[in-house]
Design a protein around this motif. Structure first.
Motif, PDB file in Angstrom:
ATOM      1  N   MET A  16      -3.298 -26.808  -8.684  1.00  0.00           N
ATOM      2  CA  MET A  16      -4.343 -25.998  -9.308  1.00  0.00           C
ATOM      3  C   MET A  16      -5.573 -25.984  -8.413  1.00  0.00           C
ATOM      4  O   MET A  16      -6.072 -27.027  -8.002  1.00  0.00           O
ATOM      5  N   SER A  17      -6.055 -24.805  -8.087  1.00  0.00           N
ATOM      6  CA  SER A  17      -7.243 -24.685  -7.249  1.00  0.00           C
ATOM      7  C   SER A  17      -7.896 -23.334  -7.511  1.00  0.00           C
ATOM      8  O   SER A  17      -7.328 -22.470  -8.178  1.00  0.00           O
ATOM      9  N   TYR A  18      -9.100 -23.164  -6.979  1.00  0.00           N
ATOM     10  CA  TYR A  18      -9.793 -21.895  -7.094  1.00  0.00           C
ATOM     11  C   TYR A  18      -9.255 -20.945  -6.025  1.00  0.00           C
ATOM     12  O   TYR A  18      -9.307 -21.250  -4.837  1.00  0.00           O
ATOM     13  N   LYS A  19      -8.747 -19.803  -6.435  1.00  0.00           N
ATOM     14  CA  LYS A  19      -8.171 -18.861  -5.496  1.00  0.00           C
ATOM     15  C   LYS A  19      -8.998 -17.592  -5.332  1.00  0.00           C
ATOM     16  O   LYS A  19      -8.786 -16.841  -4.400  1.00  0.00           O
ATOM     17  N   THR A  20      -9.909 -17.331  -6.262  1.00  0.00           N
ATOM     18  CA  THR A  20     -10.821 -16.192  -6.127  1.00  0.00           C
ATOM     19  C   THR A  20     -12.240 -16.696  -6.308  1.00  0.00           C
ATOM     20  O   THR A  20     -12.604 -17.184  -7.381  1.00  0.00           O
ATOM     21  N   ILE A  21     -13.027 -16.599  -5.256  1.00  0.00           N
ATOM     22  CA  ILE A  21     -14.413 -17.067  -5.259  1.00  0.00           C
ATOM     23  C   ILE A  21     -15.319 -15.849  -5.144  1.00  0.00           C
ATOM     24  O   ILE A  21     -15.100 -14.974  -4.305  1.00  0.00           O
ATOM     25  N   LEU A  22     -16.327 -15.795  -5.999  1.00  0.00           N
ATOM     26  CA  LEU A  22     -17.282 -14.687  -5.990  1.00  0.00           C
ATOM     27  C   LEU A  22     -18.674 -15.216  -5.711  1.00  0.00           C
ATOM     28  O   LEU A  22     -19.082 -16.241  -6.266  1.00  0.00           O
ATOM     29  N   THR A  23     -19.406 -14.534  -4.853  1.00  0.00           N
ATOM     30  CA  THR A  23     -20.822 -14.825  -4.677  1.00  0.00           C
ATOM     31  C   THR A  23     -21.581 -13.506  -4.682  1.00  0.00           C
ATOM     32  O   THR A  23     -21.064 -12.482  -4.207  1.00  0.00           O
ATOM     33  N   ILE A  24     -22.782 -13.521  -5.226  1.00  0.00           N
ATOM     34  CA  ILE A  24     -23.569 -12.299  -5.416  1.00  0.00           C
ATOM     35  C   ILE A  24     -24.864 -12.440  -4.636  1.00  0.00           C
ATOM     36  O   ILE A  24     -25.621 -13.391  -4.835  1.00  0.00           O
ATOM     37  N   ALA A  56     -19.805 -20.820   0.001  1.00  0.00           N
ATOM     38  CA  ALA A  56     -18.674 -20.020  -0.480  1.00  0.00           C
ATOM     39  C   ALA A  56     -17.629 -19.843   0.617  1.00  0.00           C
ATOM     40  O   ALA A  56     -16.415 -19.905   0.363  1.00  0.00           O
ATOM     41  N   ILE A  57     -18.072 -19.621   1.848  1.00  0.00           N
ATOM     42  CA  ILE A  57     -17.150 -19.462   2.979  1.00  0.00           C
ATOM     43  C   ILE A  57     -16.372 -20.760   3.203  1.00  0.00           C
ATOM     44  O   ILE A  57     -15.143 -20.752   3.384  1.00  0.00           O
ATOM     45  N   ALA A  58     -17.082 -21.888   3.190  1.00  0.00           N
ATOM     46  CA  ALA A  58     -16.425 -23.181   3.403  1.00  0.00           C
ATOM     47  C   ALA A  58     -15.422 -23.485   2.294  1.00  0.00           C
ATOM     48  O   ALA A  58     -14.334 -24.018   2.559  1.00  0.00           O
ATOM     49  N   MET A  59     -15.768 -23.151   1.058  1.00  0.00           N
ATOM     50  CA  MET A  59     -14.848 -23.369  -0.058  1.00  0.00           C
ATOM     51  C   MET A  59     -13.607 -22.495   0.085  1.00  0.00           C
ATOM     52  O   MET A  59     -12.484 -22.944  -0.163  1.00  0.00           O
ATOM     53  N   ALA A  60     -13.808 -21.234   0.462  1.00  0.00           N
ATOM     54  CA  ALA A  60     -12.672 -20.323   0.618  1.00  0.00           C
ATOM     55  C   ALA A  60     -11.725 -20.823   1.704  1.00  0.00           C
ATOM     56  O   ALA A  60     -10.493 -20.762   1.550  1.00  0.00           O
ATOM     57  N   ARG A  61     -12.285 -21.330   2.785  1.00  0.00           N
ATOM     58  CA  ARG A  61     -11.448 -21.837   3.872  1.00  0.00           C
ATOM     59  C   ARG A  61     -10.686 -23.092   3.423  1.00  0.00           C
ATOM     60  O   ARG A  61      -9.484 -23.223   3.668  1.00  0.00           O
ATOM     61  N   ARG A  62     -11.366 -24.009   2.770  1.00  0.00           N
ATOM     62  CA  ARG A  62     -10.741 -25.276   2.368  1.00  0.00           C
ATOM     63  C   ARG A  62      -9.632 -25.057   1.343  1.00  0.00           C
ATOM     64  O   ARG A  62      -8.599 -25.723   1.366  1.00  0.00           O
ATOM     65  N   GLN A  63      -9.849 -24.117   0.412  1.00  0.00           N
ATOM     66  CA  GLN A  63      -8.893 -23.918  -0.669  1.00  0.00           C
ATOM     67  C   GLN A  63      -7.966 -22.730  -0.430  1.00  0.00           C
ATOM     68  O   GLN A  63      -7.210 -22.345  -1.315  1.00  0.00           O
ATOM     69  N   ASP A  64      -8.045 -22.150   0.761  1.00  0.00           N
ATOM     70  CA  ASP A  64      -7.221 -20.985   1.091  1.00  0.00           C
ATOM     71  C   ASP A  64      -7.399 -19.907   0.021  1.00  0.00           C
ATOM     72  O   ASP A  64      -6.439 -19.351  -0.513  1.00  0.00           O
ATOM     73  N   ALA A  65      -8.647 -19.631  -0.296  1.00  0.00           N
ATOM     74  CA  ALA A  65      -8.991 -18.689  -1.359  1.00  0.00           C
ATOM     75  C   ALA A  65      -9.516 -17.390  -0.780  1.00  0.00           C
ATOM     76  O   ALA A  65      -9.831 -17.280   0.410  1.00  0.00           O
ATOM     77  N   ARG A 107     -22.277 -11.692   9.002  1.00  0.00           N
ATOM     78  CA  ARG A 107     -22.008 -13.128   8.801  1.00  0.00           C
ATOM     79  C   ARG A 107     -20.520 -13.408   8.670  1.00  0.00           C
ATOM     80  O   ARG A 107     -20.018 -14.441   9.152  1.00  0.00           O
ATOM     81  N   LEU A 108     -19.785 -12.517   8.026  1.00  0.00           N
ATOM     82  CA  LEU A 108     -18.372 -12.757   7.742  1.00  0.00           C
ATOM     83  C   LEU A 108     -17.428 -12.244   8.822  1.00  0.00           C
ATOM     84  O   LEU A 108     -16.240 -12.587   8.815  1.00  0.00           O
ATOM     85  N   ALA A 109     -17.942 -11.448   9.730  1.00  0.00           N
ATOM     86  CA  ALA A 109     -17.079 -10.777  10.704  1.00  0.00           C
ATOM     87  C   ALA A 109     -16.208 -11.739  11.499  1.00  0.00           C
ATOM     88  O   ALA A 109     -15.034 -11.464  11.771  1.00  0.00           O
ATOM     89  N   GLY A 110     -16.739 -12.880  11.859  1.00  0.00           N
ATOM     90  CA  GLY A 110     -15.969 -13.809  12.687  1.00  0.00           C
ATOM     91  C   GLY A 110     -15.289 -14.919  11.939  1.00  0.00           C
ATOM     92  O   GLY A 110     -14.730 -15.847  12.546  1.00  0.00           O
ATOM     93  N   GLU A 111     -15.307 -14.881  10.605  1.00  0.00           N
ATOM     94  CA  GLU A 111     -14.731 -15.967   9.811  1.00  0.00           C
ATOM     95  C   GLU A 111     -13.224 -15.799   9.636  1.00  0.00           C
ATOM     96  O   GLU A 111     -12.725 -14.676   9.486  1.00  0.00           O
ATOM     97  N   ASP A 112     -12.526 -16.909   9.620  1.00  0.00           N
ATOM     98  CA  ASP A 112     -11.065 -16.894   9.491  1.00  0.00           C
ATOM     99  C   ASP A 112     -10.633 -17.058   8.029  1.00  0.00           C
ATOM    100  O   ASP A 112      -9.789 -17.898   7.692  1.00  0.00           O
ATOM    101  N   ILE A 113     -11.209 -16.272   7.145  1.00  0.00           N
ATOM    102  CA  ILE A 113     -10.872 -16.310   5.722  1.00  0.00           C
ATOM    103  C   ILE A 113     -10.590 -14.882   5.253  1.00  0.00           C
ATOM    104  O   ILE A 113     -10.925 -13.914   5.919  1.00  0.00           O
ATOM    105  N   ARG A 114      -9.974 -14.795   4.088  1.00  0.00           N
ATOM    106  CA  ARG A 114      -9.779 -13.486   3.455  1.00  0.00           C
ATOM    107  C   ARG A 114     -11.027 -13.163   2.647  1.00  0.00           C
ATOM    108  O   ARG A 114     -11.458 -13.968   1.822  1.00  0.00           O
ATOM    109  N   GLY A 172     -21.328 -26.478   2.688  1.00  0.00           N
ATOM    110  CA  GLY A 172     -20.126 -27.285   2.797  1.00  0.00           C
ATOM    111  C   GLY A 172     -19.098 -26.812   1.799  1.00  0.00           C
ATOM    112  O   GLY A 172     -19.349 -25.916   0.997  1.00  0.00           O
ATOM    113  N   ALA A 173     -17.934 -27.443   1.824  1.00  0.00           N
ATOM    114  CA  ALA A 173     -16.818 -27.000   0.992  1.00  0.00           C
ATOM    115  C   ALA A 173     -16.816 -27.646  -0.384  1.00  0.00           C
ATOM    116  O   ALA A 173     -15.891 -27.471  -1.154  1.00  0.00           O
ATOM    117  N   VAL A 174     -17.842 -28.437  -0.714  1.00  0.00           N
ATOM    118  CA  VAL A 174     -17.935 -29.152  -1.988  1.00  0.00           C
ATOM    119  C   VAL A 174     -16.684 -30.011  -2.194  1.00  0.00           C
ATOM    120  O   VAL A 174     -16.059 -30.002  -3.239  1.00  0.00           O
TER     121      VAL A 174
END
Length: 279
Positions: free
Chosen positions: A1-9, A23-32, A79-86, A151-153
């Motif tokens: 069980m993990s967070y798979k959809t992360i939203l930031t406004i 949010a970016i670090a969390m998405a990377r850590r949890q493959d979200a 900011r997101l252009a070079g990140e390795d996340i979805r 950080g990824a919390v």
């Protein structure tokens, strides 16, 4: 069980840099998947202008909101252009009175919403409205990160504020992915009622429930030795070197719109670590 959809406004790219980093670090850590809502806020309040000026003022504020939204969109995409996340971004302009509807609709399909502290210098009233909309309209847990945090919390020690309420239990259930990953979860009970259902073993049943999920939990029962419960809780967080707090979000209804109560607001203003809360 993990967070798979992360939203930031994001309504201001500079003010939101910490929440976006987290949010970016969390998405990377949890493959979200990370969704970013880039929002320009039209603060027009029809009826507050002298006769004949309303249309011009509305047009000016609308154009300013559109410019703000475009500036946020550009900063976020850079900011997101070079990140390795979805990730995906959406850009829109919304009147401040419609934030609850817009944010609530999008938040309800997220597993967690990551936001910066909604109070303080340089924070507009729209940030408080966004947090409240996610909590009360979207019914989703919200992670509030303090200024300077990124950080990824991956919290090693988590303090859970437990007072037997439905709000606290909702927050705990929605925080299970974080609690299961923690080294230690401190169930903190402040001044438990002497005639309550847990009077003989405060936090005991909750500790047992979490243990069955593989959570290493212990219970701390504290006296209310300071004017506010939030003061006692924050002191305990510092004393135990905790790096995350999980708590219920408490509020009340005003004109059919739920708003955060004073105790919750004070906790968000004073907390030095991220706060994961749910209603």
């Amino acid at each position: 069980m993990s967070y798979k959809t992360i939203l930031t406004i994001v309504t201001d790219a500079e003010a939101a840099r910490w929440q976006l980093d987290t949010a970016i670090a969390m998405a990377r850590r949890q493959d979200a998947h990370l969704d970013v809502l880039c929002m320009g806020v039209d603060r027009t309040q029809t009826g507050y202008y002298y006769a004949g000026a309303t249309a011009f003022v509305q047009q000016e504020t609308l154009e300013r909101a559109q410019e703000d939204a475009q500036a946020v969109e550009t900063a976020v995409k850079n900011r997101l252009a070079g990140e390795d996340i979805r990730w995906a971004s959406e850009t829109l302009v919304v009147q401040i009175g419609a934030i609850a509807t817009i944010v609530g609709l999008r938040a309800r399909f997220a597993d967690v919403v990551v936001m910066g502290r909604p109070y303080g210098k340089g924070r507009g009233q729209e940030l408080e409205a966004v947090v409240e909309a996610a909590l009360f309209e979207g019914q989703v847990p919200v992670l509030i990160v303090p200024d300077g945090y990124s950080g990824a919390v991956a919290a090693a020690k988590v303090v859970v504020a437990w007072n037997q309420s439905n709000e606290a239990m909702s927050a705990i259930r929605k925080a299970l992915p974080v609690l299961k990953a923690a080294d230690l979860v401190d169930i903190t009970v402040i001044d438990p009622p002497t005639h309550g259902p847990e009077r003989s073993d405060p936090g005991g049943q909750l500790s047992q429930m979490l243990a069955r999920h593989g959570v290493h939990a212990e219970v701390s029962v504290l006296a209310k030795t300071m004017p506010r419960v939030s003061d006692v809780l924050n002191r305990h967080i510092r004393d135990t070197d905790a790096n995350l707090v999980v708590m219920g979000a408490y509020g009340h209804s005003r004109f059919r719109e739920a708003i955060l109560g004073g105790a919750t607001r004070h906790m968000l203003e004073m907390a030095e670590v991220p706060v994961l809360m749910a209603h």
